[in-house]
Design a protein around this motif. Structure first.
Motif, PDB file in Angstrom:
ATOM      1  N   ALA A  73       8.308   7.305   2.982  1.00 47.76           N
ATOM      2  CA  ALA A  73       8.469   6.346   1.886  1.00 47.76           C
ATOM      3  C   ALA A  73       9.817   6.530   1.205  1.00 47.76           C
ATOM      4  O   ALA A  73      10.516   5.559   0.893  1.00 47.76           O
ATOM      5  CB  ALA A  73       7.336   6.507   0.874  1.00 47.76           C
ATOM      6  N   ILE A 412       5.984   1.326  -2.026  1.00 51.19           N
ATOM      7  CA  ILE A 412       6.776   2.353  -1.344  1.00 51.19           C
ATOM      8  C   ILE A 412       7.589   3.148  -2.354  1.00 51.19           C
ATOM      9  O   ILE A 412       7.662   4.385  -2.285  1.00 51.19           O
ATOM     10  CB  ILE A 412       7.704   1.711  -0.301  1.00 51.19           C
ATOM     11  CG1 ILE A 412       6.875   1.156   0.861  1.00 51.19           C
ATOM     12  CG2 ILE A 412       8.725   2.720   0.221  1.00 51.19           C
ATOM     13  CD1 ILE A 412       7.676   0.349   1.869  1.00 51.19           C
ATOM     14  N   VAL A 415       5.361   5.587  -4.311  1.00 52.71           N
ATOM     15  CA  VAL A 415       5.039   6.768  -3.497  1.00 52.71           C
ATOM     16  C   VAL A 415       6.237   7.711  -3.431  1.00 52.71           C
ATOM     17  O   VAL A 415       6.099   8.940  -3.567  1.00 52.71           O
ATOM     18  CB  VAL A 415       4.606   6.344  -2.083  1.00 52.71           C
ATOM     19  CG1 VAL A 415       4.434   7.574  -1.187  1.00 52.71           C
ATOM     20  CG2 VAL A 415       3.306   5.548  -2.138  1.00 52.71           C
ATOM     21  N   ALA A 416       7.432   7.148  -3.241  1.00 56.10           N
ATOM     22  CA  ALA A 416       8.645   7.966  -3.158  1.00 56.10           C
ATOM     23  C   ALA A 416       8.921   8.674  -4.484  1.00 56.10           C
ATOM     24  O   ALA A 416       9.329   9.836  -4.508  1.00 56.10           O
ATOM     25  CB  ALA A 416       9.841   7.097  -2.767  1.00 56.10           C
TER      26      ALA A 416
END
Length: 458
Positions: A73, A412, A415-416
């Motif tokens: 991610a 994404i 999550v990162a």
């Protein structure tokens, strides 16, 4: 909408940098950019990693899987940011464009600290592996000299130009993957589930065991930003940086997971938890004989030399980008044959001084503290880069109106960002405290440079 970017051919040189071009300066294609990412992610830690997480049981493989998804991610975020702004500097460029000079400076400063301290650590670790093959560690002086040679050989490759940096990186990545894949793939043919031990041997619940093993694994993926930091030297950076980052991170993850799984299935658990060379033990279990330790040692030295080559370039690229904007001393903006030579030299000198101090002081305490601090300083650029992507998504700046893509990018990025915070937390309270002091020590330097810029502008 992205900010203005360099428009020189292949984004590799500047109009103000006549020494940046030439036959020794060559932009990276997708294969070399991917090798840069994989080579910098996979250093020497993989050779001891299975033994480090073995005490937690096979539940640690779940932690590996979770971290792999999070790392990919983060790789996707860097790819999106590089497509928007494909200039050399990576996280520094993204943070400065989104939040201004001060955020950019903190990113460049923290990344630079990470680079030269990590190089010193890699050189010291490489001496330990090299000593298995050649007796180079008989005394502090001989070990110190060997470490300095290991530091300066990659620096000389960098001085020779990006053409040679890319060649060394590609060759070292291929060479180190041969023995790693031998264990990772070959070990599956010798796999015995009875050797893996219990699912959870940590003495805690499954969630606690996953978190505890993850703390050891978190730093295995440092280096996902490698292609983004050198985006100015990557051909067709808007496309290839993202591809190289995702392919390189995924490739490293496959090697990590298969290698760890193979070692778990070839070395008995009660022996693995006490092993100091798990890959060597796995090779011995697979093929017999006593050559496993030498083979692994050679692979580890090649791996670390490749890491030193790549990290030496990355350690100079971010200060180079910051110096062009007046946020680092102007000398860091000097470039020859596509490489910021002054930054390479300063990085090598600082790493050499730290290495010499480590060997000759008779105590590794200060050195160990500094190495631990880098686990914090490395995550500061990650967090600021994901914050920059979040800023662009929320503000709609330069983003597509496609709602499904916007939602996907938001997930994404979230999550990162969580991965970046997890990395920072995994560094521990002491590292965060010490790292914060290191980080804000640079504020004094920023104040001087900012004052000079204002005085020049008036």
């Amino acid at each position: 909408m992205a900010t203005a970017v360099d428009t020189t051919p292949a984004d590799t040189t500047d109009a103000t940098d006549p020494g940046g071009a030439g036959k020794h300066s060559r932009s990276f294609g997708l294969p070399v950019a991917t090798a840069l990412v994989m080579g910098n992610i996979i250093g020497g830690g993989i050779f001891t990693l299975p033994a480090s997480i073995a005490p937690y049981g096979t539940v640690s493989l779940i932690a590996f899987g979770v971290l792999t998804v999070a790392a990919i991610a983060l790789a996707l975020v860097f790819g999106r940011l590089a497509a928007r702004d494909p200039r050399t500097g990576g996280p520094y460029v993204y943070a400065r464009e989104a939040f201004g000079d001060f955020a950019g400076f903190l990113t460049a400063w923290s990344y630079w600290i990470t680079g030269w301290v990590s190089n010193a650590a890699l050189a010291v670790a490489a001496v330990g592996y090299l000593n298995v093959v050649l007796p180079v560690g008989g005394s502090h002086w001989s070990a110190c000299l060997t470490a300095l040679v290991l530091l300066w050989l990659p620096a000389l490759a960098n001085f020779a130009g990006t053409r040679y940096v890319g060649a060394v990186q590609l060759v070292s990545t291929v060479l180190k993957f041969v023995p790693l894949l031998l264990v990772a793939v070959g070990g599956l043919f010798f796999f015995d589930p009875s050797r893996m031990g219990p699912f959870n041997s940590s003495g805690h619940g499954a969630v606690g065991a996953v978190s505890a093993s993850a703390a050891l694994l978190l730093f295995s993926y440092l280096g996902v930003e490698s292609a983004a930091v050198s985006a100015g030297e990557v051909r067709d950076a808007r496309r290839n940086v993202g591809r190289a980052t995702v392919i390189g991170t995924t490739g490293a993850a496959v090697v990590y997971l298969l290698g760890t799984l193979s070692v778990f299935g070839t070395v008995p658990h009660d022996r693995l938890v006490h092993s100091t060379a798990p890959f060597s033990d796995a090779v011995t279990a697979m093929f017999g004989g006593g050559w496993g330790g030498t083979a692994v040692a050679v692979a580890a030295v090649i791996s670390m030399t490749g890491c030193l080559n790549g990290w030496t370039l990355l350690s100079a690229q971010t200060p180079y980008a910051a110096a062009k904007d007046g946020l680092f001393p102007a000398a860091f903006a000097r470039r020859r044959r596509g490489v910021p030579t002054f930054g390479v030299a300063v990085t090598a000198v600082l790493a050499s001084l730290l290495t010499a101090y480590n060997y000759l002081s008779g105590s590794t305490r200060v050195f160990d503290v500094l190495v631990l601090v880098t686990t914090f300083t490395a995550t500061v650029p990650y967090l600021l880069a994901t914050a920059a992507q979040l800023f662009h998504l929320v503000s709609g700046k330069g983003e597509s109106v496609n709602r499904s893509r916007l939602v996907r990018d938001a997930v994404i990025t979230t999550v990162a960002a969580g991965f970046s915070l997890w990395l920072m937390a995994g560094a521990g309270y002491a590292a965060v405290y010490q790292g914060t002091l290191f980080l804000f020590a640079g504020v004094l330097g920023y104040a001087v440079l900012a004052a000079r810029r204002r005085r020049s502008a008036s």
